[in-house]
Structures are given as C-alpha cells and as structure tokens.
Scaffold this active site. Structure first.
Site, PDB file in Angstrom:
ATOM      1  NE  ARG A   1      40.138  52.385  77.359  1.00  0.00           N
ATOM      2  CZ  ARG A   1      39.248  51.430  76.857  1.00  0.00           C
ATOM      3  NH1 ARG A   1      39.233  50.849  75.688  1.00  0.00           N
ATOM      4  NH2 ARG A   1      38.291  51.245  77.559  1.00  0.00           N
TER       5      ARG A   1
ATOM      6  CD  GLU B   1      39.065  56.119  71.541  1.00  0.00           C
ATOM      7  OE1 GLU B   1      39.886  55.726  71.315  1.00  0.00           O
ATOM      8  OE2 GLU B   1      37.776  55.703  72.255  1.00  0.00           O
TER       9      GLU B   1
ATOM     10  CG  HIS C   1      37.090  52.478  70.919  1.00  0.00           C
ATOM     11  ND1 HIS C   1      37.496  53.350  72.215  1.00  0.00           N
ATOM     12  CD2 HIS C   1      36.853  51.310  71.592  1.00  0.00           C
ATOM     13  CE1 HIS C   1      37.646  52.343  73.387  1.00  0.00           C
ATOM     14  NE2 HIS C   1      37.111  51.379  72.884  1.00  0.00           N
TER      15      HIS C   1
HETATM   16  C1  DGY Z   1      36.088  48.130  76.775  1.00  0.00           C
HETATM   17  O1  DGY Z   1      35.068  47.603  77.237  1.00  0.00           O
HETATM   18  O2  DGY Z   1      36.758  48.873  77.676  1.00  0.00           O
HETATM   19  C2  DGY Z   1      36.144  48.631  75.208  1.00  0.00           C
HETATM   20  O3  DGY Z   1      36.936  49.373  74.975  1.00  0.00           O
HETATM   21  C3  DGY Z   1      34.792  48.886  74.565  1.00  0.00           C
HETATM   22  O4  DGY Z   1      34.884  48.630  73.586  1.00  0.00           O
END
Ligand code: DGY
Length: 320
Positions: A239, A268, A286
């Site tokens: 993240r 983002e 992402h």
């Molecule tokens: C999640 O599932 O948390 C991922 O970041 C999505 O790609």
C-alpha cells in the site's frame, strides 16, 4: 426463497457478475463509476449486504449511515484498510476479504517491478518507442544485476513468502522482517531480522509486503531510506501509505537510490506528481492482482463468504 439483496459498488468481471445475478437480487454498477457516499447510502436501502472494493471509502461516517437492513460487508480485496473495522464491530457487521487467491499474481508483479526497476525497463521501452536508441553500446543504459543480490522483505506473510520463493530462483539472498519469525519450513533459509531497522542495511532490493496500518504509516521515511545501501532499489506492491513519498522522491533524485518500482501509491490514483517526472521509477497502476484468473478467484471468494453468511454458516475469511 427470495434471493438476498446485494449492492455491488463497482463493475465485476463477467464470470463473477453471472454468479452474482444467479444467487443475488443485485444492484450492480455496469459503467463502473465511483459512487459517492450519498449514492452508496441511497442504493443500500433495503439491501442485505454490500460487496465493495479497495477503491471505496467505507469509513465510520458511511457505516453509521447504512440502513439497518445491511448485515454484512464483503470486500473484493485482501487489504481492508479502506473499511473502518472498529465501526463495523460496533455496528455488529461482519466483514470478509479475499486472501490467498491473489498471492501468486501479486508476487509475480513484485518480480516484474524488481526487474523493471533494476534493468531500466521504462527508460528502455521509451527509448525504443521514441526512436532515441541509436546503437548497441557497451555502456548504454546499464542497470543493476539482480542475481545474487540481497533482498529484504518487509512483511513475510503469504505474499512476502511467495516473493521469496521467486527470488530464490534468481539466487538472491533473502532477508526478512515480520511480526513473528516463520518456522523453518516456511523460512526456507531466509534470514530473520527481529528489528525491521536491521533489515534496511542488508537490502540491495527492499520489497514492501506488509499491510497498511497506523504502525506502518510512512514507515519508509527519510531516516530509514538513509539506512539502505547506496544504489538500493525500493519496491512497493503493498500500500502506498507505507512510504513517505517526499522522502522516496528525494532519494531517487539525489541518486541515493538506484530506482524504485511502485504498483501502489498514497492517495492513488492521484499519486505525487513528482513520480511522473522521474526516469528511475517504474510505475504501474495497482495491477498486483490484475489477471483474469485472479480477479475471478477474488470475486468468487467474496461470493463464497456472502453465500456462507446467508446460509447461516461461519464466514471463510472473516476480518471482523
Ligand atoms: C488487495 O486485494 O488488497 C489488492 O491490493 C488488490 O489488488
């Protein structure tokens, strides 16, 4: 028996949509627009559950306004920092997520970022497309060798372990920090650093694979970047909030770091615009879990949890 009523906040992959429509009386979001809190509240009237995504802000204010009919929230993601779990707990609303099924896809993209950042993939691609490549040369666009280097993995959960497995194929020396040391069969020879500060100095490649939390907010800051070896490469597929962008950008500009590979960003998709100006950062929007197989599996897992809830069974992946 009447189908449970479901609000799906974003468009789902077609195979998942088919299953939603077969099992639920669902309001879906065919044009995939981002719903405001007011729209979510309006569409949630009379619904039994919500199926949300990491792009939705399911904060305490929204949870407090949810109609009483909403009894469960399933997120189409392994991460759940976009949901105020305390508010859900207070309201007595269970929340499920989608672990495991995106581990390989996310680990794959971590390796893509490592190679892309180390081998200057963005600059090279651009040079070819812009006809700026003039000739093969012994000194042209030299990158960093990945084989045999030290990889520091910050957060050795499922995804961190899958990254380590792939890195071993590159003969990398794997180091990690984690809340708890892994048993030897999962550690697979990796070196554990009980204090994550000690991981920094041995990380030619530093891969962030820990969840977002108040404790990890801006964890990789200027002081910690200074502890990385000169010319290190930072990778983030977890993240964006784990990184202090200003500090990372300064280190990429100064040459302290060779490069970075980033799939996730604070705020983002409105990332710090300075990233766009840098040549030595390999950027993705992402895409960690973005394969057809993985996104179907995530959707099915979210539905397995909803199905279990409405069948009166325990959730398979309960986070609250
Ligand atoms: C999640 O599932 O948390 C991922 O970041 C999505 O790609």
């Amino acid at each position: 028996m009447a189908k449970p009523k479901l609000l799906v906040t974003r468009r789902l992959p077609p195979a998942v949509t088919d299953r939603v429509n077969a099992t639920y009386d669902a309001v879906t979001n065919a044009d995939d627009h981002i719903m405001s809190a007011d729209e979510v509240i309006e569409k949630a009237q009379g619904k039994d559950a919500l199926l949300v995504t990491p792009a939705d802000k399911v904060n305490a204010a929204l949870i407090e306004r949810l109609p009483a009919s909403v009894r469960m929230i399933a997120t189409f993601s392994v991460g759940y920092e976009h949901i105020d779990l305390e508010a859900c707990k207070k309201r007595g609303t269970p929340v499920s997520n989608t672990p495991d099924v995106l581990t390989d896809a996310t680990a794959d993209i971590t390796l893509l970022l490592m190679l892309g950042a180390a081998r200057r993939a963005y600059e090279g691609e651009r040079a070819v497309r812009e006809a700026a490549w003039k000739s093969w040369s012994t000194t042209y666009m030299l990158g960093v060798h990945m084989t045999g280097k030290r990889l520091g993995i910050f957060g050795m959960g499922r995804i961190g372990q899958a990254v380590a497995k792939r890195a071993r194929a590159f003969d990398m020396e794997v180091h990690y920090s984690n809340r708890n040391r892994l048993p030897a069969d999962l550690e697979q020879g990796a070196t554990f650093h009980a204090n994550p500060e000690d991981l920094l100095g041995v990380s030619d490649f530093f891969s962030i694979n820990a969840p977002a939390s108040p404790e990890t907010f801006h964890w990789l800051n200027a002081a910690r970047i200074a502890k990385l070896p000169d010319n290190a490469i930072v990778i983030n597929t977890a993240r964006g909030t784990l990184v202090d962008d200003a500090a990372l950008i300064a280190a990429l500009k100064s040459g302290k770091l060779f490069s970075a590979g980033l799939d996730v960003f604070e705020n983002e998709p409105n990332l710090n615009p300075a990233y766009r100006e840098l040549q030595n950062v390999f950027l993705l929007p992402h895409l960690g879990s973005a394969t057809v197989d993985t996104r179907n599996a995530m959707g099915f897992k979210a539905l397995d949890n909803l199905d279990a809830f409405f069948a009166g069974k325990p959730l398979l992946d309960r986070v609250v």
